[in-house]
Design a protein around this motif. Sequence first.
Motif, mmCIF file in Angstrom:
data_model
loop_
_atom_site.group_PDB
_atom_site.id
_atom_site.type_symbol
_atom_site.label_atom_id
_atom_site.label_comp_id
_atom_site.label_asym_id
_atom_site.label_seq_id
_atom_site.Cartn_x
_atom_site.Cartn_y
_atom_site.Cartn_z
ATOM 1 N N THR A 45 0.864 -1.185 0.000
ATOM 2 C CA THR A 45 0.000 0.000 0.000
ATOM 3 C C THR A 45 0.906 1.241 0.000
ATOM 4 N N GLN A 48 2.870 1.806 3.182
ATOM 5 C CA GLN A 48 4.002 0.924 3.506
ATOM 6 C C GLN A 48 5.076 0.919 2.412
ATOM 7 N N ALA A 102 -2.243 -5.529 0.231
ATOM 8 C CA ALA A 102 -1.050 -5.792 -0.596
ATOM 9 C C ALA A 102 -1.063 -7.237 -1.104
ATOM 10 N N SER A 127 -4.792 -13.627 4.711
ATOM 11 C CA SER A 127 -4.918 -13.872 3.262
ATOM 12 C C SER A 127 -3.734 -14.636 2.675
ATOM 13 N N THR A 130 -4.320 -18.378 2.065
ATOM 14 C CA THR A 130 -5.586 -18.844 1.480
ATOM 15 C C THR A 130 -5.531 -18.826 -0.046
ATOM 16 N N ILE A 133 -9.425 -15.118 -3.463
ATOM 17 C CA ILE A 133 -9.205 -13.745 -3.917
ATOM 18 C C ILE A 133 -10.547 -13.032 -4.025
ATOM 19 N N PRO A 165 -0.686 -0.409 14.431
ATOM 20 C CA PRO A 165 -1.290 0.310 15.559
ATOM 21 C C PRO A 165 -2.120 -0.627 16.441
ATOM 22 N N LEU A 168 -5.680 -1.463 15.288
ATOM 23 C CA LEU A 168 -5.713 -2.345 14.119
ATOM 24 C C LEU A 168 -5.215 -3.744 14.489
ATOM 25 N N LEU A 235 -9.141 -20.638 7.398
ATOM 26 C CA LEU A 235 -9.928 -19.933 6.367
ATOM 27 C C LEU A 235 -9.637 -20.512 4.979
HETATM 28 P P1 NAD Z 1 -4.916 -3.636 4.959
HETATM 29 O O1 NAD Z 1 -3.998 -4.534 4.249
HETATM 30 O O2 NAD Z 1 -5.821 -2.770 4.109
HETATM 31 O O3 NAD Z 1 -4.101 -2.738 5.969
HETATM 32 C C1 NAD Z 1 -4.748 -1.688 6.670
HETATM 33 C C2 NAD Z 1 -3.803 -0.491 6.805
HETATM 34 O O4 NAD Z 1 -2.781 -0.831 7.720
HETATM 35 C C3 NAD Z 1 -3.103 -0.127 5.490
HETATM 36 O O5 NAD Z 1 -3.004 1.263 5.419
HETATM 37 C C4 NAD Z 1 -1.742 -0.767 5.655
HETATM 38 O O6 NAD Z 1 -0.744 -0.117 4.905
HETATM 39 C C5 NAD Z 1 -1.513 -0.600 7.139
HETATM 40 N N1 NAD Z 1 -0.614 -1.604 7.737
HETATM 41 C C6 NAD Z 1 -0.572 -2.927 7.496
HETATM 42 N N2 NAD Z 1 0.381 -3.499 8.251
HETATM 43 C C7 NAD Z 1 0.950 -2.520 8.980
HETATM 44 C C8 NAD Z 1 1.996 -2.481 9.944
HETATM 45 N N3 NAD Z 1 2.606 -3.595 10.355
HETATM 46 N N4 NAD Z 1 2.323 -1.300 10.475
HETATM 47 C C9 NAD Z 1 1.667 -0.160 10.124
HETATM 48 N N5 NAD Z 1 0.670 -0.131 9.217
HETATM 49 C C10 NAD Z 1 0.320 -1.299 8.650
HETATM 50 O O7 NAD Z 1 -5.891 -4.418 5.988
HETATM 51 P P2 NAD Z 1 -6.137 -5.986 6.286
HETATM 52 O O8 NAD Z 1 -7.223 -6.014 7.295
HETATM 53 O O9 NAD Z 1 -4.882 -6.702 6.552
HETATM 54 O O10 NAD Z 1 -6.679 -6.527 4.899
HETATM 55 C C11 NAD Z 1 -7.984 -6.227 4.457
HETATM 56 C C12 NAD Z 1 -8.135 -6.691 3.041
HETATM 57 O O11 NAD Z 1 -7.720 -8.045 2.923
HETATM 58 C C13 NAD Z 1 -9.579 -6.642 2.574
HETATM 59 O O12 NAD Z 1 -9.597 -6.252 1.211
HETATM 60 C C14 NAD Z 1 -10.037 -8.077 2.761
HETATM 61 O O13 NAD Z 1 -11.130 -8.401 1.909
HETATM 62 C C15 NAD Z 1 -8.780 -8.832 2.399
HETATM 63 N N6 NAD Z 1 -8.687 -10.188 2.997
HETATM 64 C C16 NAD Z 1 -8.599 -11.236 2.135
HETATM 65 C C17 NAD Z 1 -8.496 -12.532 2.627
HETATM 66 C C18 NAD Z 1 -8.394 -13.666 1.665
HETATM 67 O O14 NAD Z 1 -8.228 -14.815 2.095
HETATM 68 N N7 NAD Z 1 -8.483 -13.419 0.374
HETATM 69 C C19 NAD Z 1 -8.451 -12.750 4.010
HETATM 70 C C20 NAD Z 1 -8.534 -11.653 4.873
HETATM 71 C C21 NAD Z 1 -8.623 -10.364 4.349
#
Ligand code: NAD
Length: 361
Positions: A45, A48, A102, A127, A130, A133, A165, A168, A235
């Motif tokens: 992203t 990052q 990412a 993700s 798994t 997608i 954070p 999160l 999952l």
């Molecule tokens: P994300 O990847 O969008 O991250 C959220 C925010 O946190 C972003 O701004 C990222 O840059 C930041 N971030 C991530 N790691 C960080 C770190 N260590 N330090 C500081 N900032 C950090 O959020 P997420 O919840 O990990 O992923 C959500 C997305 O993943 C959704 O699109 C969801 O549908 C998908 N997802 C897919 C699967 C799958 O099996 N396909 C499973 C779970 C989630």
Amino acid sequence: MPSSPVKRFDYRALPSRVLFGAGRRHDTPDEVRQLNCVRPLIVSTPEQSELAGNIAALFNPPSAQRFCEAAMHTPWDVTSRALAVVQEAHADCLIAVGGGSAIGLAKAIALRTGLPQIAIPTTYAGSEVTPIIGETRDGEKHTRRTLDVLPEVVIYDVELTLTLPVRLSATSGLNAIAHAVEALYSVDANPVTSIMAEEGIAALAAALPAILDDPSGLDARSRAQYGAWLCGTCLGSVGMALHHKVCHVLGGTFDLPHADTHAVMLAHVVAYQAIAAPHALQRVARALQADEAWRGLHALTSRLGVPQSLAAIGMPRDGIARAAELVLEQTYANPRTPDRESVKAMLERAWCGARPQTDLS
Ligand code: NAD
């Protein structure tokens, strides 16, 4: 000894190589070589991009390009720009560094190019392990399962999670716990994923409060990452149920934040399932060291200080009836057959942050 009877089951292990431990990101160039690749494209992203630069700097001579435009829900316009960069750079493998956004982008590229992937996750979403997608195109999110998107290598380096954070960390950890809870009562549940699910829930339930108290503690962070790996593997292995369907509908229709939605809904859905999945939820309770699963989850979310209501994360009240209807369209296999009124009642309670209730009818 398993607390539920062992019945007929199918089990398929997913092929992926997992490296776990502090500092393991330094193994990335070796892993690229072992894939017989020389020109990786690193995706992240925008937030990052510095981390993506640090991973690129591990390559000597410098051979890695970067694309730092990944966004939540894998929008098609981002994927198509990334595909152009893959072509220009003659990339021969992908390295995703970051959370599900990412990793989702790398999966989308791999689906179209067949390039091998190394995932370096920095959240607990799961993700990376798994074959699933989800992509957004023309305002609609479509999800599918195919081994073509499963990353070949996963590198869990706890040091990269220290910047996640606290809020999160908590919601992302609850997102992971939700995978394991639903794996325990999944229509495809099997003894192996059930062991991983119980262990994953226990690891995260112990680690998340400790992270809240000390976000830089390596032990709790490692435990959380270990739990996230197990829960993500669940999952990837078995089908999900009502909770994931509800979160998919709420996220897709009202654009609610992914991990927050899981955090708010989980105790409510588990209370809803209580009468229909007693054995599975006994295992959830045991992992949480609680008398009942939904009470344990409610206590955990309260302790972690995550949002407690759908209202607090932006859900409009007049969307509840529509959401209940959508949940019942093409519903996932679920231990309790959902009906419109009880789902609506559950969403009403979740909307205003009321205590979860088991006897909704
Ligand atoms: P994300 O990847 O969008 O991250 C959220 C925010 O946190 C972003 O701004 C990222 O840059 C930041 N971030 C991530 N790691 C960080 C770190 N260590 N330090 C500081 N900032 C950090 O959020 P997420 O919840 O990990 O992923 C959500 C997305 O993943 C959704 O699109 C969801 O549908 C998908 N997802 C897919 C699967 C799958 O099996 N396909 C499973 C779970 C989630």
